[in-house]
Design an enzyme around this catalytic site. Sequence first.
Site, PDB file in Angstrom:
ATOM      1  CG  HIS A 525      -1.967  -1.023   1.250  1.00 37.30           C
ATOM      2  ND1 HIS A 525      -2.632  -1.400   2.404  1.00 37.30           N
ATOM      3  CD2 HIS A 525      -2.514  -1.752   0.251  1.00 37.30           C
ATOM      4  CE1 HIS A 525      -3.538  -2.325   2.095  1.00 37.30           C
ATOM      5  NE2 HIS A 525      -3.479  -2.560   0.805  1.00 37.30           N
ATOM      6  CG  HIS A 569      -7.256  -3.632   2.289  1.00 38.60           C
ATOM      7  ND1 HIS A 569      -6.326  -4.600   2.005  1.00 38.60           N
ATOM      8  CD2 HIS A 569      -7.780  -3.951   3.492  1.00 38.60           C
ATOM      9  CE1 HIS A 569      -6.301  -5.481   2.993  1.00 38.60           C
ATOM     10  NE2 HIS A 569      -7.179  -5.114   3.909  1.00 38.60           N
TER      11      HIS A 569
END
Length: 590
Positions: A525, A569
């Site tokens: 990420h 996320h």
Amino acid sequence: MGGSRLTMTLWMLSSILILLTLSITLCSGAILDNVADLNKLNLKFDFIVVGGEARLITSRTMLIYLSSRGTAGAVVANRLSENPDNSVLVLEAGVSNADVLDIIVPFFAPRATPNTAVDWNYSTTAQVGLGGRSIAYPRGFVLGGSSSVNYLAYTRGSKEDYDRWARVTGDEGWSWNRLIPYMRRNERFTPPNTTGEFNPAVHGFNGINTVSLQGFPTLIDSRVIETTTELAEFPFNLDMNSGFQLGIGWEQQTVKNGSRSSSATSYLAPEFVARPNLHVLLHARVTRVLESNSNTFRTVEFVQDLAGAKFTLSARKELILSAGSIGTPNILLHSGIGNSSTLSALGIKPTHNLPSVGQNLTDHSLIFLSFLVNSTGTWEDAERNATLAAEQLAQWTTLRTGPLIDPPTSQLGWFRIPDNSSIFEQFPDPAAGPNTAHYELIFASGLFGVPPPTGNFISIVPAVVSPASRGSLTLQSNDSLSAPLIDPNLLGSENFVISPFGVNSTDSDDELDEFIRENGGSVYHPSGTAKMSPKGANWGVVDPDLRVKGLDGLRVVDLSVAPFIPAAHTQFAAYMIGERASDLIKEAWG
Ligand SMILES: *[C@@H]1O[C@H](CO)[C@@H](O)[C@H](O)[C@H]1NC(C)=O
Ligand SMILES: *[C@@H]1O[C@H](CO)[C@@H](O)[C@H](O)[C@H]1NC(C)=O
Ligand SMILES: *[C@@H]1O[C@H](CO)[C@@H](O)[C@H](O)[C@H]1NC(C)=O
Ligand SMILES: *[C@@H]1O[C@H](CO)[C@@H](O)[C@H](O)[C@H]1NC(C)=O
Ligand SMILES: *[C@@H]1O[C@H](CO)[C@@H](O)[C@H](O)[C@H]1NC(C)=O
Ligand SMILES: *[C@@H]1O[C@H](CO)[C@@H](O)[C@H](O)[C@H]1NC(C)=O
Ligand SMILES: *[C@@H]1O[C@H](CO)[C@@H](O)[C@H](O)[C@H]1NC(C)=O
Ligand SMILES: *[C@@H]1O[C@H](CO)[C@@H](O)[C@H](O)[C@H]1NC(C)=O
Ligand SMILES: *[C@@H]1O[C@H](CO)[C@@H](O)[C@H](O)[C@H]1NC(C)=O
Ligand SMILES: *[C@@H]1O[C@H](CO)[C@@H](O)[C@H](O)[C@H]1NC(C)=O
């Protein structure tokens, strides 16, 4: 092959040089493989080989937008081409997303990367927090960027995450409440949308990107949900995407009728790509953005073939850089936009001193933990039995049912370490607020990676979602086609101890630390390498309207602008940035 203007010119003189003439006439938009294809489509791109500089003669292209690797770019391309007076060209470095089974079948997400045709094949520098290991660092080398290769989890994070963005940038427009219209524009919640597994009141049903719930039951579902009624520290959360994220709930996922929904399948779906004012050029790897006039960067340089010619195109209105948290700072630095003294030392002519470019790279760390279970029916069964695997694929192909219609993860949980933990005596809380998670638990009915010959497993994967550590992206050379040095600094700060699952309860803290360092990795990420900061701040890369500080013509629209990584996320946040940026750009041009 980047470098100072002088060396650049010398390099160009020794290469095949190309002049592009562009005059867009009305004709169907399309996804194209080669600059020459634009010509065939009667777009009147004329190639003239000359000795001299590569230069664009005329352009009626209103907006040139570069996707290259980001999720958000496709959003901007879609929204700006809603207006027939705008002409939009997307330059995508990678390949087409069409017909790539490993990215279409949700359950095959782990096969999509690393080191495949749809991956940039990056790796990190040696990570001190991981015992000196360097790890693969996948990024989508495909239309849709990493939304085409991620594990499909669609989580928003907490209200506090975005309210902190608003506070840090001084722009209320980034607050949760003001982003709600964009959440609804992005999201098209569709069946399976089982009652009791989400709260319809907080979702959009008419957006572009399809979101749904698990469609095929797994062995652990009832066990995970039962836990929430038995153990007070693991409460049930009907909808972790309501703004209040804490607790365990059903994963919401970017799945449309059993197939992946990415920014390529949604925002660049055939009905949008058919717009006459939207064109997508694949295999167009952007090397630099170039100064057209003083402090104006509206020209882009790209290659279609690593050994081949460099092309340049200029936009009439804006260049939009959506190359993601790795690609964007890499392109900016090669363009001379960064810390001028570091760039000079590398042999790159500084064009604009912005020392924050590439700094503050932030990522989430995880560790895959698995447990032997007394059962069959976990996914190792199909990995060990080719007949069963073929049956599952045939079922997916013909009916879009069966275990392959979901990503491998089933439920997610978001938690905080106790408020009285001793670590808070030494370090401030890195989370966005008291209702934002420090760590996540990801539940799955099988073992990630190659299973041993026998045994059935489940996984509970803890991830640090409010990290304190910051890394960086820097260049290793002035060759604009070489990979950058990626240092996410995983587990690089005195971190909160990750839950000691999967190790013996008798192991000491030191043994647990060592286990984590030897086995930990990334959730991939990366964010924050071209941060937003208030207008006039002496740090940061873009203003809250995403224009590069001190420059005209150039905006960054991807997760690199995130002032803080959300406890989530990250594809959702990338979509929000794309949606709001589209409105900001539309406003700017009336
Ligand atoms: C890169 O930097 C080196 C060392 O300063 C220099 O010799 C070389 O010409 C540069 N290359 C380019 C493409 O700018
Ligand atoms: C990554 O590696 C794969 C397999 O070798 C290759 O097909 C792909 O083109 C590579 N990606 C890039 C960006 O070079
Ligand atoms: C699920 O979606 C269907 C079709 O869009 C809709 O009719 C139904 O009301 C939805 N159910 C819930 C619980 O939202
Ligand atoms: C720029 O980089 C140099 C090292 O090359 C470093 O000493 C300096 O602090 C950096 N400048 C800023 C403002 O970060
Ligand atoms: C890193 O980000 C923080 C804000 O989170 C900021 O204060 C700092 O200046 C940034 N560092 C650089 C080098 O840009
Ligand atoms: C597995 O489950 C079976 C049936 O419930 C039980 O008889 C057996 O003892 C269990 N095995 C282990 C190792 O717990
Ligand atoms: C493999 O799967 C097939 C199809 O489901 C099944 O008939 C067969 O018994 C399985 N083989 C083993 C060894 O479990
Ligand atoms: C889902 O896909 C299947 C298989 O291609 C198709 O038969 C079905 O009509 C699709 N359903 C929807 C709602 O699009
Ligand atoms: C934190 O509080 C809990 C109960 O509220 C207590 O059981 C625990 O011992 C406390 N921990 C510390 C480190 O003070
Ligand atoms: C746990 O202890 C057992 C027995 O001592 C050992 O075989 C196993 O490797 C240990 N597991 C871990 C993760 O340390």
